[in-house]
Write a protein that holds these residues in place. Sequence first.
Motif, PDB file in Angstrom:
ATOM      1  N   GLN A  58      47.709  34.642  30.444  1.00 30.20           N
ATOM      2  CA  GLN A  58      46.776  35.751  30.613  1.00 30.20           C
ATOM      3  C   GLN A  58      45.335  35.245  30.697  1.00 30.20           C
ATOM      4  O   GLN A  58      44.552  35.683  31.541  1.00 30.20           O
ATOM      5  N   ASN A  59      45.002  34.319  29.802  1.00 27.33           N
ATOM      6  CA  ASN A  59      43.650  33.757  29.816  1.00 27.33           C
ATOM      7  C   ASN A  59      43.372  32.999  31.105  1.00 27.33           C
ATOM      8  O   ASN A  59      42.260  33.059  31.651  1.00 27.33           O
ATOM      9  N   ARG A  60      44.395  32.284  31.594  1.00 22.14           N
ATOM     10  CA  ARG A  60      44.239  31.540  32.843  1.00 22.14           C
ATOM     11  C   ARG A  60      44.005  32.505  34.014  1.00 22.14           C
ATOM     12  O   ARG A  60      43.133  32.291  34.852  1.00 22.14           O
ATOM     13  N   MET A  61      44.779  33.585  34.060  1.00 24.37           N
ATOM     14  CA  MET A  61      44.620  34.570  35.128  1.00 24.37           C
ATOM     15  C   MET A  61      43.267  35.271  35.036  1.00 24.37           C
ATOM     16  O   MET A  61      42.620  35.547  36.054  1.00 24.37           O
ATOM     17  N   LEU A  62      42.827  35.550  33.807  1.00 26.43           N
ATOM     18  CA  LEU A  62      41.520  36.181  33.625  1.00 26.43           C
ATOM     19  C   LEU A  62      40.410  35.263  34.117  1.00 26.43           C
ATOM     20  O   LEU A  62      39.467  35.707  34.787  1.00 26.43           O
ATOM     21  N   ALA A  63      40.536  33.963  33.806  1.00 24.39           N
ATOM     22  CA  ALA A  63      39.531  32.997  34.256  1.00 24.39           C
ATOM     23  C   ALA A  63      39.489  32.929  35.776  1.00 24.39           C
ATOM     24  O   ALA A  63      38.413  32.851  36.380  1.00 24.39           O
ATOM     25  N   ILE A  64      40.667  32.977  36.399  1.00 26.94           N
ATOM     26  CA  ILE A  64      40.724  32.955  37.868  1.00 26.94           C
ATOM     27  C   ILE A  64      40.051  34.193  38.442  1.00 26.94           C
ATOM     28  O   ILE A  64      39.279  34.120  39.414  1.00 26.94           O
ATOM     29  N   LYS A  65      40.325  35.369  37.830  1.00 26.66           N
ATOM     30  CA  LYS A  65      39.708  36.609  38.309  1.00 26.66           C
ATOM     31  C   LYS A  65      38.196  36.577  38.152  1.00 26.66           C
ATOM     32  O   LYS A  65      37.466  37.045  39.023  1.00 26.66           O
ATOM     33  N   VAL A  66      37.729  36.020  37.029  1.00 22.18           N
ATOM     34  CA  VAL A  66      36.286  35.903  36.813  1.00 22.18           C
ATOM     35  C   VAL A  66      35.659  34.998  37.867  1.00 22.18           C
ATOM     36  O   VAL A  66      34.601  35.302  38.428  1.00 22.18           O
ATOM     37  N   GLN A  67      36.331  33.873  38.157  1.00 21.49           N
ATOM     38  CA  GLN A  67      35.833  32.961  39.182  1.00 21.49           C
ATOM     39  C   GLN A  67      35.782  33.643  40.544  1.00 21.49           C
ATOM     40  O   GLN A  67      34.816  33.498  41.300  1.00 21.49           O
ATOM     41  N   GLN A  68      36.829  34.409  40.859  1.00 23.77           N
ATOM     42  CA  GLN A  68      36.870  35.107  42.140  1.00 23.77           C
ATOM     43  C   GLN A  68      35.758  36.150  42.235  1.00 23.77           C
ATOM     44  O   GLN A  68      35.110  36.281  43.276  1.00 23.77           O
ATOM     45  N   LYS A  69      35.548  36.881  41.131  1.00 19.56           N
ATOM     46  CA  LYS A  69      34.504  37.912  41.123  1.00 19.56           C
ATOM     47  C   LYS A  69      33.127  37.271  41.239  1.00 19.56           C
ATOM     48  O   LYS A  69      32.258  37.778  41.954  1.00 19.56           O
ATOM     49  N   THR A  70      32.939  36.162  40.544  1.00 22.26           N
ATOM     50  CA  THR A  70      31.654  35.453  40.623  1.00 22.26           C
ATOM     51  C   THR A  70      31.402  34.969  42.046  1.00 22.26           C
ATOM     52  O   THR A  70      30.291  35.081  42.566  1.00 22.26           O
ATOM     53  N   ALA A  71      32.447  34.425  42.684  1.00 23.70           N
ATOM     54  CA  ALA A  71      32.315  33.966  44.068  1.00 23.70           C
ATOM     55  C   ALA A  71      32.021  35.134  45.005  1.00 23.70           C
ATOM     56  O   ALA A  71      31.224  35.015  45.940  1.00 23.70           O
ATOM     57  N   GLU A  72      32.651  36.283  44.731  1.00 23.25           N
ATOM     58  CA  GLU A  72      32.418  37.477  45.559  1.00 23.25           C
ATOM     59  C   GLU A  72      30.978  37.950  45.440  1.00 23.25           C
ATOM     60  O   GLU A  72      30.339  38.294  46.436  1.00 23.25           O
ATOM     61  N   ILE A  73      30.461  37.960  44.212  1.00 30.40           N
ATOM     62  CA  ILE A  73      29.069  38.366  43.998  1.00 30.40           C
ATOM     63  C   ILE A  73      28.124  37.408  44.702  1.00 30.40           C
ATOM     64  O   ILE A  73      27.158  37.819  45.357  1.00 30.40           O
ATOM     65  N   ALA A  74      28.400  36.096  44.573  1.00 33.39           N
ATOM     66  CA  ALA A  74      27.555  35.094  45.231  1.00 33.39           C
ATOM     67  C   ALA A  74      27.588  35.266  46.745  1.00 33.39           C
ATOM     68  O   ALA A  74      26.551  35.150  47.423  1.00 33.39           O
ATOM     69  N   GLN A  75      28.763  35.560  47.295  1.00 32.58           N
ATOM     70  CA  GLN A  75      28.877  35.765  48.738  1.00 32.58           C
ATOM     71  C   GLN A  75      28.126  37.015  49.177  1.00 32.58           C
ATOM     72  O   GLN A  75      27.450  37.014  50.210  1.00 32.58           O
ATOM     73  N   ASN A  76      28.222  38.088  48.385  1.00 31.96           N
ATOM     74  CA  ASN A  76      27.483  39.317  48.708  1.00 31.96           C
ATOM     75  C   ASN A  76      25.987  39.065  48.693  1.00 31.96           C
ATOM     76  O   ASN A  76      25.246  39.571  49.547  1.00 31.96           O
ATOM     77  N   GLN A  77      25.544  38.283  47.712  1.00 30.30           N
ATOM     78  CA  GLN A  77      24.126  37.948  47.623  1.00 30.30           C
ATOM     79  C   GLN A  77      23.686  37.135  48.841  1.00 30.30           C
ATOM     80  O   GLN A  77      22.618  37.376  49.415  1.00 30.30           O
ATOM     81  N   LEU A  78      24.543  36.202  49.244  1.00 32.25           N
ATOM     82  CA  LEU A  78      24.233  35.389  50.412  1.00 32.25           C
ATOM     83  C   LEU A  78      24.185  36.246  51.674  1.00 32.25           C
ATOM     84  O   LEU A  78      23.322  36.049  52.538  1.00 32.25           O
ATOM     85  N   ASP A  79      25.082  37.218  51.771  1.00 32.72           N
ATOM     86  CA  ASP A  79      25.070  38.118  52.928  1.00 32.72           C
ATOM     87  C   ASP A  79      23.767  38.909  52.996  1.00 32.72           C
ATOM     88  O   ASP A  79      23.206  39.120  54.075  1.00 32.72           O
TER      89      ASP A  79
END
Length: 339
Positions: free
Chosen positions: A125-146
């Motif tokens: 569960q912790n591993r999956m949560l960490a992956i989701k956090v990484q994905q969300k962080t990457a999504e936010i960074a991509q939105n900011q870049l856009d």
Amino acid sequence: MEKQTILVVDDTPANIDVLAGVLKADYHIKIAKNGEQALKIARAIPLDLILLDIMMPGIDGYEVCQELKADERTHHIPVIFVTAKISADDEIKGLNIGAADYITKPFNPPIVQRRVQTQLALTDQNRMLAIKVQQKTAEIAQNQLDVIRKLGRAAEYKDNETGMHVIRMSYYTHILALAAGINEADAEVLMHAAPMHDVGKIGVSDAILKKPGKLTAEEFDEMKHHCVIGAEILGDNDSPLLKIAQEVALTHHEKWDGTGYPNGLKGEEIPLYGRIVAVADVFDALTSERPYKKPWSVEEAVALLEREAGSHFEPKLVQLFVENIEQIVEIKAKFRDEG
């Protein structure tokens, strides 16, 4: 589904046999008979869980757990202590150094299985949560870049420059930043921030931006204000990308000898990123066609950079730019203006 791997650490063979017998049907079992061997195995192969005896000759279970948690390679592996009896103080000590749980001797097989299952499920569960956090962080960074890119495009619509200009000069800044010793991560952030260098032109009148002839002194004063406007548009922000974009917008027209604008900064008073963008921006402007001028050759543009090294540009950056001119020319050809 591939079986998970558990390391069983105990100096008593009978205890190892019992734990391995309980768990081997569902998991890959590795065995260590002392703390030193356990550390060696944990650092050599991927493990999902460690069952660790506390009382062992040599280094005991507490010391092994401390070393595991202090090592970047093994700190993530959950540890369940195995012990015959334990006081409240001992249990607190173990939890404080990073143990996830305890199993007591003599072993009750169903309890052993349930404790192991629970801990591995929690780890998953912790591993999956960490992956989701990484994905969300990457999504936010991509939105900011856009958003950054769209603001850059808005500035281009106000000017005679093309989208290819900001792409080319961004790649030039990346090449020059790496040559200047900036690490890859920061050089990439600069590359993404560089298109914002002229966003302040949004606040300059079209009559000035698109004037085919020479600007009057008053018109040039208004044009110079685009650096301040750009910094105000980008504002103070905690984002490294926006911080660098603001710095570049404000300082890319400063000159090494102090005669630039808007603040007349001199030498290393000018932030390094602003100095880098100055070289990249001017080179691309010179070698690009505009309604009011023909493009200069690469040789002519390089000659100007070298003439103005020490006055407009930092000499070392000009030298590095020239040393990497082959890469620059490749970028220029790859992202040439349409038509």
